[in-house]
Design an enzyme around this catalytic site. Structure first.
Site, PDB file in Angstrom:
ATOM      1  N   CYS A  29      38.260  24.825 -67.281  1.00  0.00           N
ATOM      2  CA  CYS A  29      39.742  24.427 -67.369  1.00  0.00           C
ATOM      3  C   CYS A  29      40.550  24.786 -65.949  1.00  0.00           C
ATOM      4  O   CYS A  29      41.322  23.990 -65.575  1.00  0.00           O
ATOM      5  CB  CYS A  29      40.280  25.443 -68.302  1.00  0.00           C
ATOM      6  SG  CYS A  29      39.907  27.283 -68.209  1.00  0.00           S
ATOM      7  N   HIS A  82      41.994  30.991 -70.005  1.00  0.00           N
ATOM      8  CA  HIS A  82      42.229  29.996 -70.122  1.00  0.00           C
ATOM      9  C   HIS A  82      43.392  29.320 -69.253  1.00  0.00           C
ATOM     10  O   HIS A  82      44.249  30.126 -68.459  1.00  0.00           O
ATOM     11  CB  HIS A  82      42.707  29.538 -71.564  1.00  0.00           C
ATOM     12  CG  HIS A  82      42.647  28.033 -71.839  1.00  0.00           C
ATOM     13  ND1 HIS A  82      41.890  27.253 -71.371  1.00  0.00           N
ATOM     14  CD2 HIS A  82      43.765  27.406 -72.507  1.00  0.00           C
ATOM     15  CE1 HIS A  82      41.937  25.918 -71.760  1.00  0.00           C
ATOM     16  NE2 HIS A  82      43.110  26.042 -72.419  1.00  0.00           N
ATOM     17  N   ASP A  98      47.268  20.975 -72.006  1.00  0.00           N
ATOM     18  CA  ASP A  98      45.960  21.672 -72.444  1.00  0.00           C
ATOM     19  C   ASP A  98      45.121  20.629 -72.686  1.00  0.00           C
ATOM     20  O   ASP A  98      45.014  20.220 -73.696  1.00  0.00           O
ATOM     21  CB  ASP A  98      46.269  22.591 -73.560  1.00  0.00           C
ATOM     22  CG  ASP A  98      45.091  23.511 -73.557  1.00  0.00           C
ATOM     23  OD1 ASP A  98      44.039  23.384 -73.150  1.00  0.00           O
ATOM     24  OD2 ASP A  98      45.083  24.440 -74.757  1.00  0.00           O
TER      25      ASP A  98
END
Length: 206
Positions: A29, A82, A98
């Protein structure tokens, strides 16, 4: 919803390509968001200074996030960290990008917070989330990862690496841990609790 015209979310033009056209590698990520920052910089639709990389973690590196593709249904995923992109648009509304959520892409800030983070009141203190918010230009300039955190003790990849070369700078080859750290004395940007993060960037008063 009342009003004479379309909502701010409906009028908003995304800063990115559609989700399926974004650079994406599962479990990377931090690099996906770096590439998204790079895209925004290169396409100049919005000023880069409106955008931020947001690292979400805590001291125990155990954070629950709901509405993630990795966990279909109503339960959360427990990530060690994250990363999402925050766009504080000049139109007055903030949006979260996201690439791992089942929520809209991009998603209005308040909707994302409500659905993905829920309330800290029902979460054990050891799982409460913190947020390191870094200006996109600083993220592009300073972030570096050699992807070593994605190899097991035998040197095998836990997840296939992205197809492009490792992201690095002239000054650093691996500083991912400085971004994941929620120690405000380390790294770049500012560290917030969830309530501080919402107060700073959201339109609701929690």
């Amino acid at each position: 919803m009342e009003g004479d015209g379309p909502s701010a979310a409906a009028r908003y033009q995304p800063a990115s390509p559609p989700r399926d056209a974004c650079v994406y590698s599962s479990c990377y990520c931090e690099e996906n968001i770096w590439k998204l920052c790079e895209y925004i910089k290169n396409h100049d639709q919005y000023p880069l200074e409106e955008c931020y990389a947001v690292f979400i973690s805590n001291e125990r590196k155990m954070i629950p996030i709901w509405k993630q593709q990795a966990r279909p249904g109503n339960g959360p995923v427990i990530w060690d960290y994250h990363v999402v992109l925050l766009h504080v648009s000049s139109g007055g509304q903030s949006f979260i990008y996201d690439l791992d959520t089942v929520l809209p892409f991009p998603c209005p800030f308040d909707t994302y917070v409500d659905d993905a983070f829920k309330s800290e009141d029902d979460i054990h203190p050891q799982f409460r989330r913190k947020f390191r918010v870094i200006r996109a230009d600083l993220y592009l300039k300073n972030f570096a990862s050699d992807r070593s955190h994605m190899k097991d003790s035998s040197g095998n990849w836990r997840e296939p690496p992205p197809p492009y070369p490792c992201i690095e700078t002239g000054d650093s080859k691996m500083n991912l841990n400085d971004f994941i750290s929620m120690d405000p004395e380390v790294g770049w940007g500012a560290v917030y609790t969830l309530s501080e993060f919402v107060h700073r960037f959201g339109s609701k008063n929690y």
